[in-house]
Design a protein around this motif. Structure first.
Motif, mmCIF file in Angstrom:
data_model
loop_
_atom_site.group_PDB
_atom_site.id
_atom_site.type_symbol
_atom_site.label_atom_id
_atom_site.label_comp_id
_atom_site.label_asym_id
_atom_site.label_seq_id
_atom_site.Cartn_x
_atom_site.Cartn_y
_atom_site.Cartn_z
ATOM 1 N N ASP A 181 -86.805 -3.604 36.170
ATOM 2 C CA ASP A 181 -87.460 -4.040 37.319
ATOM 3 C C ASP A 181 -86.745 -4.335 38.830
ATOM 4 O OD1 ASP A 181 -90.133 -4.981 38.665
ATOM 5 O OD2 ASP A 181 -88.947 -6.711 38.859
ATOM 6 N N PHE A 182 -85.535 -4.732 38.513
ATOM 7 C CA PHE A 182 -84.729 -4.886 39.537
ATOM 8 C C PHE A 182 -84.373 -3.495 40.009
ATOM 9 C CE2 PHE A 182 -80.655 -5.150 41.724
ATOM 10 C CZ PHE A 182 -80.544 -6.461 42.268
ATOM 11 N N ASN A 183 -83.851 -2.656 39.322
ATOM 12 C CA ASN A 183 -83.510 -1.317 39.630
ATOM 13 C C ASN A 183 -84.540 -0.577 40.113
ATOM 14 O OD1 ASN A 183 -80.893 -1.774 39.026
ATOM 15 N ND2 ASN A 183 -81.059 -0.566 36.889
ATOM 16 N N LYS A 184 -86.007 -0.585 39.722
ATOM 17 C CA LYS A 184 -87.081 -0.037 40.339
ATOM 18 C C LYS A 184 -87.240 -0.481 41.576
ATOM 19 C CE LYS A 184 -90.459 2.554 40.965
ATOM 20 N NZ LYS A 184 -90.466 3.809 41.455
ATOM 21 N N VAL A 185 -87.297 -1.750 41.894
ATOM 22 C CA VAL A 185 -87.452 -2.435 43.186
ATOM 23 C C VAL A 185 -86.420 -1.948 44.394
ATOM 24 C CG1 VAL A 185 -87.578 -4.554 44.450
ATOM 25 C CG2 VAL A 185 -88.709 -4.380 42.209
ATOM 26 N N TYR A 186 -85.233 -1.839 43.616
ATOM 27 C CA TYR A 186 -84.221 -1.734 44.753
ATOM 28 C C TYR A 186 -84.152 -0.042 45.026
ATOM 29 C CZ TYR A 186 -81.872 -5.883 46.190
ATOM 30 O OH TYR A 186 -81.706 -6.831 47.035
ATOM 31 N N THR A 187 -84.569 0.707 44.090
ATOM 32 C CA THR A 187 -84.705 2.187 44.035
ATOM 33 C C THR A 187 -85.697 2.313 45.271
ATOM 34 O OG1 THR A 187 -83.898 2.763 42.247
ATOM 35 C CG2 THR A 187 -85.279 4.389 43.301
ATOM 36 N N ASP A 188 -86.729 1.915 45.270
ATOM 37 C CA ASP A 188 -87.871 2.021 46.451
ATOM 38 C C ASP A 188 -87.343 1.473 47.566
ATOM 39 O OD1 ASP A 188 -89.540 3.032 44.769
ATOM 40 O OD2 ASP A 188 -90.615 1.195 44.386
ATOM 41 N N PHE A 189 -86.454 0.305 47.595
ATOM 42 C CA PHE A 189 -85.986 -0.181 49.013
ATOM 43 C C PHE A 189 -84.873 0.754 49.569
ATOM 44 C CE2 PHE A 189 -82.100 -2.522 50.753
ATOM 45 C CZ PHE A 189 -82.934 -3.293 51.696
ATOM 46 N N TYR A 190 -84.045 1.214 48.534
ATOM 47 C CA TYR A 190 -82.950 2.238 49.010
ATOM 48 C C TYR A 190 -83.651 3.275 49.756
ATOM 49 C CZ TYR A 190 -78.109 3.601 47.772
ATOM 50 O OH TYR A 190 -76.877 3.953 48.150
ATOM 51 N N LYS A 191 -84.495 4.137 49.183
ATOM 52 C CA LYS A 191 -85.136 5.251 49.788
ATOM 53 C C LYS A 191 -85.685 5.011 51.075
ATOM 54 C CE LYS A 191 -87.519 6.496 46.110
ATOM 55 N NZ LYS A 191 -88.564 7.660 45.383
ATOM 56 N N GLY A 192 -86.299 3.655 50.919
ATOM 57 C CA GLY A 192 -87.093 3.498 52.214
ATOM 58 C C GLY A 192 -86.087 3.195 53.389
ATOM 59 N N MET A 193 -85.056 2.432 53.153
ATOM 60 C CA MET A 193 -83.985 2.108 54.240
ATOM 61 C C MET A 193 -83.245 3.265 54.753
ATOM 62 S SD MET A 193 -84.322 -1.167 54.994
ATOM 63 C CE MET A 193 -82.806 -0.880 56.121
ATOM 64 N N TYR A 194 -82.846 4.288 53.798
ATOM 65 C CA TYR A 194 -82.393 5.416 54.225
ATOM 66 C C TYR A 194 -83.298 6.409 54.910
ATOM 67 C CZ TYR A 194 -77.671 4.924 52.425
ATOM 68 O OH TYR A 194 -76.267 4.181 52.036
ATOM 69 N N GLY A 195 -84.684 6.369 54.601
ATOM 70 C CA GLY A 195 -85.475 7.184 55.399
ATOM 71 C C GLY A 195 -85.546 6.643 56.940
ATOM 72 N N LEU A 196 -85.601 5.190 56.752
ATOM 73 C CA LEU A 196 -85.523 4.670 58.445
ATOM 74 C C LEU A 196 -84.385 4.775 59.011
ATOM 75 C CD1 LEU A 196 -87.208 1.354 57.526
ATOM 76 C CD2 LEU A 196 -88.249 2.799 58.872
ATOM 77 N N LEU A 197 -83.121 5.002 58.213
ATOM 78 C CA LEU A 197 -81.768 5.403 59.029
ATOM 79 C C LEU A 197 -81.861 6.837 59.387
ATOM 80 C CD1 LEU A 197 -79.166 3.650 59.556
ATOM 81 C CD2 LEU A 197 -78.251 4.848 57.238
ATOM 82 N N PHE A 198 -82.367 7.603 58.666
ATOM 83 C CA PHE A 198 -82.221 8.951 59.041
ATOM 84 C C PHE A 198 -83.088 9.050 60.494
ATOM 85 C CE2 PHE A 198 -81.907 10.366 54.284
ATOM 86 C CZ PHE A 198 -80.361 10.077 54.392
ATOM 87 N N GLU A 199 -84.422 8.528 60.366
ATOM 88 C CA GLU A 199 -85.097 8.640 61.376
ATOM 89 C C GLU A 199 -84.592 7.887 62.743
ATOM 90 O OE1 GLU A 199 -89.634 6.421 62.777
ATOM 91 O OE2 GLU A 199 -89.047 6.684 60.642
ATOM 92 N N LYS A 200 -83.858 6.812 62.701
ATOM 93 C CA LYS A 200 -83.418 6.091 63.850
ATOM 94 C C LYS A 200 -82.128 6.501 64.251
ATOM 95 C CE LYS A 200 -87.332 3.797 63.881
ATOM 96 N NZ LYS A 200 -88.139 4.152 65.026
ATOM 97 N N ALA A 201 -80.982 6.735 63.214
ATOM 98 C CA ALA A 201 -80.085 7.211 63.613
ATOM 99 C C ALA A 201 -79.491 8.608 63.301
ATOM 100 C CB ALA A 201 -78.865 6.122 62.857
ATOM 101 N N GLY A 202 -80.160 9.303 62.666
ATOM 102 C CA GLY A 202 -80.010 10.824 62.682
ATOM 103 C C GLY A 202 -79.715 11.218 61.006
ATOM 104 N N LEU A 203 -79.405 12.429 60.787
ATOM 105 C CA LEU A 203 -79.039 13.102 59.602
ATOM 106 C C LEU A 203 -77.515 12.946 59.323
ATOM 107 C CD1 LEU A 203 -81.005 13.447 57.224
ATOM 108 C CD2 LEU A 203 -80.932 15.745 57.685
ATOM 109 N N PRO A 204 -77.054 12.566 58.353
ATOM 110 C CA PRO A 204 -75.583 12.770 58.549
ATOM 111 C C PRO A 204 -75.324 14.128 57.429
ATOM 112 C CG PRO A 204 -76.223 11.252 56.460
ATOM 113 C CD PRO A 204 -77.386 11.439 57.594
ATOM 114 N N ASP A 205 -74.009 14.357 57.183
ATOM 115 C CA ASP A 205 -73.816 15.421 56.419
ATOM 116 C C ASP A 205 -73.733 15.133 54.769
ATOM 117 O OD1 ASP A 205 -73.235 17.203 58.859
ATOM 118 O OD2 ASP A 205 -71.489 16.167 58.820
ATOM 119 N N GLY A 206 -73.818 14.044 54.492
ATOM 120 C CA GLY A 206 -73.754 13.677 53.126
ATOM 121 C C GLY A 206 -73.759 12.395 53.074
#
Length: 360
Positions: A181-206
């Protein structure tokens, strides 16, 4: 080819005209190097990526991962150290003026019931969790034509930083539903946060995912537990990044050889740092997995600290020539990081040695 193109080719195609170069001196190390003649810029040590012509550099990517956002409660403080509690209810003791692994003091998240009642609902992505400066950092690294990556902790580190080692290991054995459960919650969080980061700061190389699954004698958990409780979520995270065309590096200290096939199946493109004192043999790993992985690190930090330059050259030559003979995709770096025990002149000599041999 510039640094960005070299690293892209090594990670995506597992081949390039030459090897890559990267490392991470501690802040204390750069301060000590200044006394040896390392250059300063505006009163601070020059960026090592610029000075040594590294092919990659971190361009941010960190965000507030703790369930309760913005919590930084001061519990104790002296001239030498400080104890604070974070938004996961965990208290850590850190040195104030030097680097070091935080000492674990106390963890409130000691049961699944506490996780569910006090923390789980707070693990939600939001823009305010993203630190200032990510966009500017990415722009600055891109101007250098080197590989700009976002780095951050992964699921294992989130868990042990929330529960502490004892409760986490007990849960791995006795309450696997909590771990899942912890890993599922944080996987969803992880993807959501990086999606926001890509949107607001830009896409890195990796991306670099940093999870220390091992110690000097091997993995902290069995490969079976890793495969059951973490691998499906790692794969989901890697697939998310690859939907943006981003290669993913897995950073993991300690003896992780048993985990390498699992990490390959999860889709990671490279592993780092290949810690020699924990039994990781870069050449053995490259011989077994070089068709599926790139390798970053493997130069024994203890050797770099030894002051014995002939020994440094022997080990660097064996590593570089060995990777070259195997045709492995390789980025030369230390097998952990560069402590203040590494002299500037010695590291510069090893870097020069690398550049003389870097072409495949």
């Amino acid at each position: 080819m510039n640094g960005k193109e070299i690293i892209d080719s090594l990670l995506k195609n597992k081949k390039a005209p030459r090897m890559g170069l990267y490392d991470s001196p501690w802040g204390e190390t750069l301060g000590a190097w200044v006394k040896e003649g390392y250059p300063e810029e505006n009163g601070k040590p020059e960026n090592p990526a610029d000075h040594f012509f590294f092919d990659m550099e971190c361009a941010g990517g960190w965000f507030d991962w703790a369930p309760k956002q913005g919590v930084h409660e001061l519990l104790q403080e002296t001239d030498e150290w400080v104890v604070t509690r974070n938004g996961a209810g965990a208290a850590f003791k850190n040195w104030k003026h030097k680097a070091g692994t935080p000492e674990h003091i106390d963890f409130h998240m000691s049961t699944r019931e506490i996780w569910e009642s006090d923390y789980r609902e707070h693990v939600k992505p939001c823009e305010s969790r993203i630190g200032a400066g990510n966009k500017d950092a990415l722009i600055a690294v891109r101007k250098k034509n080197i590989w700009a990556y976002y780095g951050g902790l992964g699921l294992w580190e989130y868990m042990r930083s929330s529960m502490g080692d004892l409760v986490m290991f007990e849960a791995l054995a006795a309450d696997q539903e909590w771990v899942l459960d912890f890993n599922k919650v944080y996987t969803d969080f992880y993807k959501g946060m990086y999606g926001l980061l890509f949107e607001k700061a830009g896409l890195p190389d990796g991306i670099w995912v940093c999870d220390d699954l091992g110690y000097k004698n091997g993995l902290y958990c069995s490969p079976a537990a890793l495969e059951k409780l973490f691998a499906p979520f790692y794969k989901e995270i890697v697939d998310f990044f690859k939907s943006f065309g981003l290669p993913v590096v897995f950073h993991c200290c300690g003896g992780i050889e048993e985990a390498v096939p699992i990490l390959i199946d999860c889709g990671f493109d490279a592993i780092n740092p290949l810690e020699r004192k924990a039994g990781c043999d870069p050449l053995r790993l490259a011989k077994k997995y070089g068709d599926r992985l790139a390798f970053i690190g493997g130069m024994d930090a203890v050797t770099l600290e030894s002051g014995d330059r002939a020994r440094m050259f022997r080990e660097a030559d064996a590593l570089i020539d060995g990777m070259k003979d195997l045709g492995a995709a390789y980025i030369f770096a230390s097998d952990h990081s560069l402590s203040p025990l590494v002299r500037y002149s010695d590291f510069m000599a090893v870097v020069e040695r690398f550049w003389s041999k870097a072409t495949y």
